[in-house]
Design a protein around this motif. Structure first.
Motif, mmCIF file in Angstrom:
data_model
loop_
_atom_site.group_PDB
_atom_site.id
_atom_site.type_symbol
_atom_site.label_atom_id
_atom_site.label_comp_id
_atom_site.label_asym_id
_atom_site.label_seq_id
_atom_site.Cartn_x
_atom_site.Cartn_y
_atom_site.Cartn_z
ATOM 1 N N ASP A 72 -21.326 -22.978 9.038
ATOM 2 C CA ASP A 72 -22.223 -24.126 8.893
ATOM 3 C C ASP A 72 -23.591 -23.699 8.371
ATOM 4 O O ASP A 72 -24.493 -24.529 8.251
ATOM 5 C CB ASP A 72 -22.390 -24.842 10.240
ATOM 6 N N GLU A 73 -23.752 -22.416 8.056
ATOM 7 C CA GLU A 73 -25.058 -21.916 7.625
ATOM 8 C C GLU A 73 -25.135 -21.889 6.099
ATOM 9 O O GLU A 73 -24.356 -21.209 5.422
ATOM 10 C CB GLU A 73 -25.291 -20.501 8.164
ATOM 11 N N PHE A 74 -26.092 -22.639 5.567
ATOM 12 C CA PHE A 74 -26.277 -22.736 4.121
ATOM 13 C C PHE A 74 -27.610 -22.112 3.759
ATOM 14 O O PHE A 74 -28.641 -22.438 4.356
ATOM 15 C CB PHE A 74 -26.244 -24.208 3.691
ATOM 16 N N ALA A 75 -27.619 -21.206 2.779
ATOM 17 C CA ALA A 75 -28.852 -20.499 2.446
ATOM 18 C C ALA A 75 -28.932 -20.204 0.963
ATOM 19 O O ALA A 75 -27.920 -19.928 0.311
ATOM 20 C CB ALA A 75 -28.933 -19.185 3.232
ATOM 21 N N GLN A 76 -30.148 -20.249 0.425
ATOM 22 C CA GLN A 76 -30.410 -19.794 -0.935
ATOM 23 C C GLN A 76 -30.599 -18.282 -0.876
ATOM 24 O O GLN A 76 -31.440 -17.787 -0.132
ATOM 25 C CB GLN A 76 -31.671 -20.467 -1.485
ATOM 26 N N ILE A 77 -29.821 -17.524 -1.655
ATOM 27 C CA ILE A 77 -29.888 -16.061 -1.570
ATOM 28 C C ILE A 77 -30.532 -15.425 -2.806
ATOM 29 O O ILE A 77 -30.589 -14.197 -2.905
ATOM 30 C CB ILE A 77 -28.508 -15.433 -1.276
ATOM 31 N N THR A 78 -30.997 -16.225 -3.735
ATOM 32 C CA THR A 78 -31.857 -15.733 -4.817
ATOM 33 C C THR A 78 -33.232 -16.357 -4.639
ATOM 34 O O THR A 78 -33.377 -17.412 -4.004
ATOM 35 C CB THR A 78 -31.325 -16.101 -6.207
#
Length: 261
Positions: free
Chosen positions: A132-138
């Protein structure tokens, strides 16, 4: 680890031509997305050159030498490949007046078992959904990002800024370019989304996450992302690349049982 890839692109509602380019090489586990800029049709020339060159050169290296390459070798191969692509676009821009000033953003990912080597230039992004964890990785190479880092504006102010599309780094604009590369650990079930700002400017992070967590095929998620961006205005070209990781041990386990191991 097994990877499923899919892509989709759309000109959006405000532009006649599509200056985005997106592609992948499934066997090489390589994904590439570019958002071009500059001049009449020059943006699509730059983005198309970037994706075609990198897919060909990096794909060839990965198929020949890269399957068992360590992180340092993959990183260096990416750097060299992108340097060569940058030089090709820069030279084309300087030898053809029609292409003067053209350039492109870039996101490129090499997936190797439980490792992702991710490079980017400009403000095209990569996100990750893990559970359920959504993240921008750039992290965007943009004026807005620099202003946020300096504490001059808040993320809320950035969302409505007039300076949204001012990138501080692009492929093909100068004779050299700095590719930012980061290594990420991949877990089974992870979904990675590469996208142009035609998606991220039109759909906020919760909206993107809601589509990615939905129970539907990966290809349908790509379609849904673009449809949502267009429903919210579609002010730019919209491109997405999705990569989903899953364990391949179940298949090997079946073979082992059949062999009595």
């Amino acid at each position: 680890m097994i990877y499923e890839f899919c892509t989709n692109t759309d000109p959006g509602l405000a532009r006649e031509n599509n200056e985005d380019s997106v592609t992948f090489d499934g066997p090489a586990r390589l994904g590439i997305l570019a958002d071009g800029m500059g001049g009449y049709n020059a943006g699509e020339i730059a983005s198309g050159m970037a994706t075609t060159f990198i897919k060909s050169e990096m794909g060839r290296w990965l198929s020949q030498a890269g399957k068992h390459a360590n992180a340092k070798e993959v990183r260096r191969a990416l750097e060299i490949c992108v340097e060569n692509a940058n030089r090709s676009i820069f030279n084309a821009a300087n030898s053809n007046p029609q292409y003067t000033g053209m350039g492109t953003t870039l996101v490129v990912g090499v997936f190797q078992d439980s490792r992702l080597m991710l490079g980017h230039i400009g403000d095209s992004r990569c996100y990750r959904l893990r559970g359920d964890e959504f993240a921008q990785i750039t992290k965007d190479h943009s004026l807005l990002q620099e202003q946020m880092d300096a504490g001059l504006i808040t993320p809320e102010q950035a969302a409505t800024s007039m300076n949204k599309n001012l990138v501080t780094r692009a492929l093909g604009v100068e004779d050299t370019v700095l590719l930012e590369i980061n290594e990420h650990r991949v877990e089974p079930g992870d979904i990675y989304l590469m996208c142009s700002d035609g998606l991220s400017d039109m759909v906020n992070d919760p909206g993107i996450a809601q589509i990615l967590v939905a129970s539907m095929p990966l290809s349908q998620k790509a379609v849904q992302l673009i449809q949502t961006a267009n429903a919210n205005g579609g002010r730019d070209n919209i491109s997405v690349l999705l990569a989903q990781a899953s364990m391949g041990s179940q298949k090997r386990g079946l073979i082992s049982r059949l062999l009595g191991n």
